[in-house]
Scaffold this active site. Sequence first.
Site, PDB file in Angstrom:
ATOM      1  N   GLU A 123      67.481  18.328  57.432  1.00 24.36           N
ATOM      2  CA  GLU A 123      67.180  19.550  57.096  1.00 24.36           C
ATOM      3  C   GLU A 123      67.308  19.717  55.474  1.00 24.36           C
ATOM      4  O   GLU A 123      68.304  20.282  55.231  1.00 24.36           O
ATOM      5  CB  GLU A 123      67.937  20.630  57.760  1.00 24.36           C
ATOM      6  CG  GLU A 123      67.467  20.622  59.419  1.00 24.36           C
ATOM      7  CD  GLU A 123      68.051  21.535  60.149  1.00 24.36           C
ATOM      8  OE1 GLU A 123      68.603  22.620  59.399  1.00 24.36           O
ATOM      9  OE2 GLU A 123      68.027  21.737  61.426  1.00 24.36           O
ATOM     10  N   GLN A 180      71.143  34.225  67.354  1.00 29.50           N
ATOM     11  CA  GLN A 180      70.912  32.775  67.224  1.00 29.50           C
ATOM     12  C   GLN A 180      70.636  32.315  68.921  1.00 29.50           C
ATOM     13  O   GLN A 180      70.030  31.276  69.062  1.00 29.50           O
ATOM     14  CB  GLN A 180      72.583  32.190  66.666  1.00 29.50           C
ATOM     15  CG  GLN A 180      72.532  30.557  66.829  1.00 29.50           C
ATOM     16  CD  GLN A 180      71.486  30.020  65.750  1.00 29.50           C
ATOM     17  OE1 GLN A 180      71.081  30.638  64.725  1.00 29.50           O
ATOM     18  NE2 GLN A 180      71.016  29.072  66.122  1.00 29.50           N
ATOM     19  N   ALA A 205      71.045  25.362  66.718  1.00 29.52           N
ATOM     20  CA  ALA A 205      72.511  25.522  67.716  1.00 29.52           C
ATOM     21  C   ALA A 205      72.487  26.266  68.600  1.00 29.52           C
ATOM     22  O   ALA A 205      71.857  27.593  68.396  1.00 29.52           O
ATOM     23  CB  ALA A 205      73.396  25.715  66.331  1.00 29.52           C
ATOM     24  N   HIS A 219      75.116  29.191  60.709  1.00 31.23           N
ATOM     25  CA  HIS A 219      74.368  30.533  60.182  1.00 31.23           C
ATOM     26  C   HIS A 219      75.329  31.763  60.598  1.00 31.23           C
ATOM     27  O   HIS A 219      75.430  32.679  60.089  1.00 31.23           O
ATOM     28  CB  HIS A 219      73.036  30.683  60.637  1.00 31.23           C
ATOM     29  CG  HIS A 219      72.036  30.084  59.978  1.00 31.23           C
ATOM     30  ND1 HIS A 219      71.657  30.187  58.741  1.00 31.23           N
ATOM     31  CD2 HIS A 219      71.513  28.847  59.989  1.00 31.23           C
ATOM     32  CE1 HIS A 219      70.574  29.130  58.098  1.00 31.23           C
ATOM     33  NE2 HIS A 219      70.483  28.267  59.103  1.00 31.23           N
TER      34      HIS A 219
END
Length: 219
Positions: free
Chosen positions: A177, A93, A114, A121
Amino acid sequence: MAGALVATVAVSISQPTSAAMLLRYELDKASSVTVVVNKSRPLTPVQYAPAKFGAYNLAKPASDALSKMRLAMAKAGAGELLLSSGYRGYQTQKAIYQSKVALLGLAAGQRLAAKPGFSEHQTGLAADLSAVGQGCSIRVCFAETKAGRWLAKNSWRYGFILRYPNGATKITGYQFEPWHFRFEGKPLATAMHQAKANVLESFLGLPRAPRYGLPTPTN
């Protein structure tokens, strides 16, 4: 962030004969299917990873539910469901976040990706979905595909919600999204559906989280 808290939420269901009902959700524990992660609510610990995965690259409860939803979508003739992105660890990430910010600039990059430790996630409960042969993978136009329409209408039956709906950026901190679905379990997903609620923070009475830092009051 403080230790795990259990929120008691009063929800008015907009049906003629229904009364307010109380539901208890574990909102802070990273391993809970109802944990709320946003730009003002990081994971604790920040490098959390699910203890158990299923057949898909998701925490087991989400993976099992996705398998059922995939079969139901195919049976309905809405297409063959694909998991484009599931669990992403802290370091993965971090790389994605840095890449988006470098490419798009800070403000636009943060509306799409993020920070590590603040990503759904990383919980293993978030699924970026697409469908074979329908195009629009990880794009807003996915909302207009057969699969996107079916998922938006039916995902709650399997414990998922469309996490970042259109017009909610000032609350969620993310752009629309239509591919990003979050597993939160059937009780919470069903309660949101019955209440005709589509934004998790608003439904739970949590502060808005449009940017990193202090949360913004709901009113």
